[in-house]
Enzyme design. Structure first.
Site, PDB file in Angstrom:
ATOM      1  N   SER A  43     -11.442  -6.330  -0.319  1.00 41.38           N
ATOM      2  CA  SER A  43     -10.067  -6.249  -1.304  1.00 41.38           C
ATOM      3  C   SER A  43     -10.032  -4.944  -1.755  1.00 41.38           C
ATOM      4  CB  SER A  43     -10.653  -7.255  -2.608  1.00 41.38           C
ATOM      5  OG  SER A  43     -11.446  -6.816  -3.294  1.00 41.38           O
ATOM      6  N   LEU A 108     -15.863  -5.746  -3.720  1.00 40.50           N
ATOM      7  CA  LEU A 108     -14.881  -5.887  -4.892  1.00 40.50           C
ATOM      8  C   LEU A 108     -14.897  -4.522  -5.177  1.00 40.50           C
ATOM      9  CD1 LEU A 108     -13.109  -6.883  -7.241  1.00 40.50           C
ATOM     10  CD2 LEU A 108     -15.232  -7.226  -8.472  1.00 40.50           C
ATOM     11  N   VAL A 139     -20.056  -4.082  -3.482  1.00 36.10           N
ATOM     12  CA  VAL A 139     -19.609  -3.436  -4.521  1.00 36.10           C
ATOM     13  C   VAL A 139     -19.051  -2.093  -3.663  1.00 36.10           C
ATOM     14  CG1 VAL A 139     -19.472  -2.227  -6.686  1.00 36.10           C
ATOM     15  CG2 VAL A 139     -20.832  -4.087  -6.201  1.00 36.10           C
ATOM     16  N   LYS A 140     -17.566  -1.979  -3.917  1.00 36.81           N
ATOM     17  CA  LYS A 140     -17.031  -0.842  -2.908  1.00 36.81           C
ATOM     18  C   LYS A 140     -17.459   0.245  -3.654  1.00 36.81           C
ATOM     19  CE  LYS A 140     -13.263  -1.427  -0.243  1.00 36.81           C
ATOM     20  NZ  LYS A 140     -11.827  -1.836   0.250  1.00 36.81           N
ATOM     21  N   VAL A 141     -17.557   1.372  -3.270  1.00 39.07           N
ATOM     22  CA  VAL A 141     -17.846   2.662  -3.647  1.00 39.07           C
ATOM     23  C   VAL A 141     -17.152   3.795  -2.912  1.00 39.07           C
ATOM     24  CG1 VAL A 141     -19.686   4.473  -4.440  1.00 39.07           C
ATOM     25  CG2 VAL A 141     -19.995   2.166  -4.860  1.00 39.07           C
TER      26      VAL A 141
END
Length: 949
Positions: A43, A108, A139-141
């Site tokens: 996403s 996310l 977790v998108k970083v």
């Protein structure tokens, strides 16, 4: 078998770059998992913006989320997003379990606004990990320079990470190193590295889009057909070549000793994930970036259209490890052409961060709009009508604020939003409601104590921000059942002090003395008087009748402790007086008067959330109002005319101080015009902007026609509608944000007040002279009669004599008013008691000026206005024509413990004020009434009318 499932045999997982509530809840995702072997979901803000803003499927969820109380826009978005991510993760959990945690992930993203902040990225990733609470979350970083160390930290804590925005092989290698370092950190702490998963999202098609544009320019410039052909052969090749070489870096990493040591402990390789694989160039195959990048231990995250296309005509063959030498040759050829791939990828990262931030702005703007629709009349409506030139300027500035993240920087207390001076020290008001809730039990206990003690009156002694906010509360809310009536005294006029004392029952009066510094003259002399009167009325219990509101460590706190005051409430030192109504300086008198502080804070928070850092400027009502006010002022419309329903009329006096004291400096100002009755279009010049504050029940008020006429005549009009009186709490915060924003637009510091202090210094000099000699320094009028003396400084005297001023006061008044020109304003500043009779006479005077001169008019009562509009009159532009009105006080009133009386203090304040106006070169004239004040004011009004005719 689906062609998509056939990719599994090549070691590649297919993830879908899409998520939406209905898509998950209706079983569409589950069908793709079952039929096509989809093994993950990603996403991003753009996806959520389309889902939330582009449909009504979230409306019920938003309504449900707001049913138990309001929340900020970002909290509302996260609640929606987290619920979607959790549901998608639950659908993919069987994949996660079946593959032993190798697949089945949902990604996310941390806020794109944090892409350049390592610590903030880590903190948000931790929070999202905890809130989603699913082992198959990633977790998108972003793979920015600050993002890479965040990856190491998070992996070291056992948090799954999808590293996004990777374009360059060297950055990918840094990310791979950070992943391994994080695993090593985790292992060193005894953690289980087999439970951690990560992907490195390597972007593809955007590289071709950027490089192809340069190649086409080179080809167009080539004169040799062979050279042109060689250049064109590189079109559509560079992105895939770059990806293949990144994969070679991956292959080299996993055969190294470092990785083998981690693998022996059960670590999973960080797979390369091909992102941005939708084909943007229609000349290329719509499955190009899938077909050419199929290989072991990889993921391809595809948008729905690309997934459908590959299902229809994709080729699931091992292609990733083919043509690596050709890939190197293509990049070498690109370099020989003088096209730097490093420069391209660096630029794409910068643009990617901005694009994600832009998408987040659109997303949060959509959520803000949905929130406002659900809240309905629970949030005060704002409608702005502007002439075309101003509307265009506001639209341009709105985009500048959005692109620059200025509202986020404002909330982050970044002084560079303004002048880079000390602004950051004065922004405590941004979180005033948070602090108010933290002390809510104290306010509620105080209210209960006041009610139980049987007080009939609450008398607040204060000036400026300490008094004007509470005055609005007293006037708008009115007396509350079972609680004392709240009254305000903010004057050193002897008659007004006496009238206030006569209006209360001292034996059952609670006095609240409010002063941030504790050293302000007016509250101190008022306290000295009323504490002495309380001692004479209730004896030793006098202290129990007094409450202090002051900053910690002030001289007032010492007095309160010494004299046994009932209670001491500490203000917040980082909140300036005019921004303090939502702090103890407003909440303490509100509690004493029986206003429900919790409900008041709830109402204020509705606007706090609407104006928050997460609400883009176009959807942010406070920012929009501030941009309109600031840009209107810069365009010459610097007279903000406040109109209001009768029940809300006192709000204008509070706004006067906030706006005038904040913006009136360095030769600039928004001059607030409060209390000037609405007239027809012919009464106004082109220097006005109108703000109409009204109750919904007054929506069809008698002045609607006049406001519409003003709008049609090209005047800017802002309409704000409140569903009830209690909603006034929202307006305090709206105007605070708006004033801060307007100050930024105007290029000034909206939190200092340099010229107020200048007036105080002159006043202290005069009172010191009185203490030393028993009288104020002598002064000589320039003209005199039986009713008036006229005073001014030598420069003004010379100008007025040249304009016809002679021996009688009328000639000075006529010459003075003859100086008024279009774009000016006339300020009538009266150092007399503020009562209905005097107000009425001054109103007649101002209307006569407006009728004859078509200029804005201001009325101020001294010394009250010194802590309000006085700053703008001295520090703003030289467009004010000031008529100061003073009078002798008969009888005067002594101040216990001091040589100077109230009348002397007031006279010193008036002369000090006039002295600073003179120093600033203002057009100022002082008329001193020698007769009865009421009769003298009436005679002056007649003289003004005659001077204008």
């Amino acid at each position: 078998m689906s062609l998509l499932k056939a990719l599994h045999a090549q070691g590649q997982a297919v993830w879908l770059d899409f998520v939406a509530r209905g898509f998950v809840e209706k079983g569409d995702l589950a069908r793709l998992v079952a039929d096509d072997g989809v093994r993950g979901v990603t996403s991003n803000p753009a996806i959520f913006e389309k889902a939330i803003g582009g449909s009504s499927e979230y409306d019920d969820a938003i309504r449900a989320a707001l049913s138990d109380g309001d929340r900020s826009v970002v909290d509302l978005y996260e609640a929606l997003a987290i619920a979607d991510i959790q549901k998608a993760a639950d659908v993919l959990r069987p994949v996660y379990d079946a593959t032993g945690g190798a697949d089945g992930y949902v990604s996310l993203e941390v806020s794109p606004y944090l892409a350049l902040d390592t610590e903030a990225t880590v903190a948000e990733a931790r929070r999202l990990w905890a809130d989603v609470a699913r082992p198959n979350l990633m977790v998108k970083v972003p793979g920015t320079a600050p993002g890479v160390p965040a990856v190491r930290t998070l992996i070291g804590e056992g948090i799954n990470v999808n590293v996004t925005l990777l374009f360059a092989r060297r950055v990918y290698e840094e990310v791979a190193d950070a992943y391994m370092a994080g695993l090593e950190d985790l292992a060193a702490k005894g953690g289980d590295v087999s439970k951690v998963a990560s992907v490195a999202s390597f972007f593809v098609s955007r590289i071709d889009s950027a490089v192809d544009a340069q190649l086409e320019a080179k080809a167009a410039a080539a004169t040799d057909p062979a050279e042109k052909a060689r250049i064109e052969e590189l079109l559509g090749e560079i992105a895939i070549a770059n990806a293949k070489l990144a994969y070679r870096s991956y292959e080299q990493m996993i055969v190294g000793a470092r990785w083998k040591a981690l693998a022996a402990k059960g670590a999973r390789p960080q797979r390369l994930l091909w992102a941005s694989t939708g084909t943007k160039n229609k000349a290329y195959s719509d499955v190009l970036y899938v077909d050419e990048l199929i290989g072991p231990d990889t993921v391809n995250t595809v948008p729905p259209a690309t997934l459908d296309a590959f299902r229809d005509h994709g080729t699931p063959a091992a292609t990733l490890q083919r043509g690596v030498d050709e890939a190197e040759a293509a990049l070498a050829a690109l370099d020989r052409l003088g096209i730097s791939l490093d420069a391209v990828t660096d630029q794409l990262v910068t643009e990617g961060v901005q694009l994600f931030a832009d998408a987040a702005d659109k997303l949060l703007g959509a959520v803000a709009q949905k929130r406002a629709e659900v809240l309905g009349d629970r949030i005060n409506a704002q409608a702005i009508a502007l002439p075309r030139d101003l509307a265009e300027a506001v639209a341009k500035e709105t985009e500048r604020w959005r692109a620059g993240g200025l509202i986020r920087r404002l909330w982050a207390r970044d002084a560079s939003v303004w002048t880079g001076a000390d602004e950051a020290k004065w922004l405590g008001w941004l979180t005033g409601t948070v602090e108010g809730r933290a002390k809510l039990s104290d306010y509620q206990a105080f209210a209960a104590d006041v009610k139980a003690s049987g007080f009939t009156d609450v008398l607040l002694l204060g000036m400026g921000g300490s008094s004007l906010g509470p005055e609005v509360l007293a006037e708008v809310f009115g007396p509350q059942p079972g609680f004392p009536k709240l009254r305000i005294l903010d004057s050193t006029d002897p008659a007004q002090v006496r009238a206030t004392e006569a209006a209360v029952k001292l034996a059952t009066t609670l006095v609240i003395v409010s002063s941030k510094s504790g050293s302000t003259t007016e509250p101190n002399v008022m306290l000295a008087y009323f504490f002495d009167r309380l001692k004479k009325t209730v004896g030793d219990k006098a202290g129990s009748h007094v409450v202090a509101v002051t900053d910690p460590g002030s001289s007032l706190e010492k007095v309160a402790t010494r004299d046994g005051f009932r209670k001491i409430f500490h203000g917040e030192p980082t909140i300036g007086g005019r921004y303090s109504v939502l702090s103890p300086f407003g909440l303490v008198p509100a509690a004493a008067a029986g206003i429900d502080v919790e409900a008041f804070l709830d109402s204020a928070d509705v606007m706090v959330h609407a104006c928050g850092p997460d609400v883009p400027p176009a959807a942010n009502p406070g920012v929009q109002l501030g941009l309109v006010l600031g840009l209107a002022a810069k365009a010459g419309r610097d007279k903000m005319t406040m109109l209001a329903s009768p029940a809300l009329a006192d709000f204008g006096a509070w706004t006067e101080q906030l706006v005038a004291e904040s913006t009136g400096k360095n030769g600039k100002a928004i001059i607030p015009v409060d209390g000037e009755p609405l007239g027809s279009v012919v009464c106004y010049g082109k220097d006005r902007i109108f703000v109409d504050l009204r109750l919904a029940s007054d929506a069809a008020s008698p002045h609607d026609a006049e406001i519409k006429a003003l709008e049609h005549a090209g005047h800017p009009v802002v309409r704000i509608t409140l569903r009830d009186r209690a909603a006034i709490a929202q307006e305090f915060f709206r105007f605070e944000i708006a004033t801060a924003v307007a100050g930024a637009v105007m290029g000034i510091n909206p939190f200092d007040q340099p010229d107020v202090e200048a007036s105080k210094i002159k006043t202290r000099e005069l009172t010191a002279a009185f203490e030393a000699t028993g009288k104020l320094p002598p002064e000589t009028p320039v003209a005199s009669s039986g009713s008036f003396d006229v005073f001014t400084d030598p420069k003004n005297a010379e100008a007025l004599r040249a304009a016809g001023a002679g021996a009688d006061p009328a000639s000075w008044l006529k010459a003075h008013l003859a100086r008024v020109k279009p774009g000016d304003y006339v300020a009538l500043l009266a150092y007399v008691a503020r009562n209905p009779a005097h107000i009425g006479t001054l109103q007649a005077m101002r209307l006569a000026v407006r009728a004859h001169k078509t200029v804005a008019t201001c009325v101020g009562f001294g010394p009250r206005f010194l802590h309000s509009t006085g700053q703008a009159y001295k520090g703003g532009p030289d467009t004010g024509v000031v008529l100061q009105i003073t009078a002798d006080d008969h009888p005067d009133l002594a101040i216990p413990g001091q040589t100077a009386s109230f009348g002397i203090v007031k006279a010193a304040q008036a002369r000090g004020d006039f002295g600073v106006l003179s120093e600033r070169g203002r057009r100022a004239l002082r008329i001193h009434i020698k007769t009865d004040v009421g009769a003298g004011l009436s005679a002056l009004a007649a003289a003004v009318e005659q001077a204008l005719s």
